[in-house]
Design an enzyme around this catalytic site. Sequence first.
Site: not given
Length: 248
Positions: A10, A13, A48, A52, A73, A104, A193
Site C-alpha cells: 500500500n 502514505h 478516500r 487525504r 480500496e 481504517t 492492517h
Amino acid sequence: MTARVRLGVNIDHVATIRNARGGPHPDPVRAAQLAVAAGADGITAHLREDRRHISDDDIVRLVAALTVPLNLEMAATAEMLQIALAHGPHAVCIVPEKRAERTTEGGLDVLGNQAGLRAFVDRLTARGSRVSLFVEPDPDQIEASAAIGAAVVELHTGRYCYLTGDDQTAELARLAKAAALATARGLEVHAGHGLTFANVGPVAAIPQVAELNIGHFLMGEAVFVGLDFAIREMRTAIDDARPPSPAC
C-alpha cells in the site's frame, strides 16, 4: 503443494508525505514502481472521500503505469463506485470509512448491509474487478460476504497486531478459523492492517491466506532503510513463515 503468499504494498502514505507540503514529491507512482521492482506482487491504494492521501490523478497514473494488479480500496459510496467503474482496476476492496478516523478502524458490517453491498459487488464484478470485503474475522460477516457474491475477504489483523501474550494467541486462532471458514465458502482470503516484520509470520503461516496487504509499516521503515530493503525484508519474513513450493 504450498502456495506462495502474495505481498500487496500500500503506497498511500507516500502521498501523505507529498500532501503535507504540496507539489509532486514524493510521487506515489514512483514508489509503486520501486515496490514492484523490490518484489511486490500488487499495489494497493485507498482513494478516500476526503482525498487525504491518494488523489484521483494518482489512480489514473497508477492504472497507466503498473505492470502488476492494482487493488483500489474505497468506501461504498456512489462517487467511489463511479470512479472504480471508470477505471476497472484488477481488484476493489470495499472498506469502512469515517471522516474523523486516522486510519481504517475495524471491518465492514456486511451482515447489516447485505442489500447495499450486493449492489456494489454485482456492478464491480460485471465490470471485471475482483471484489474484496474488508471484514473482522467473524463467522457471521464471512457468511454474509459469501452470500452477496464477493470473491475475496480481507481479514482485519489490527486487533491481532495490537494485542500481546495469550490475547494475541487467541486472536490469531480467531483469524485462522475465519480463514478456514472463508475458504470453505469459496472465498479467497487476504489479510492486513498493522502487520510488521515482528508479527507477520504467524499470519503468513495460516494456510488459507493467499495475500497480505501492508503499507504504513513498510513506508515507515523505508525512512530508515529504504523502500527496496524494507519490501525485500518483508518478502523474506513471509516466505520464512510459509516457504513456497518450488513449483509455485
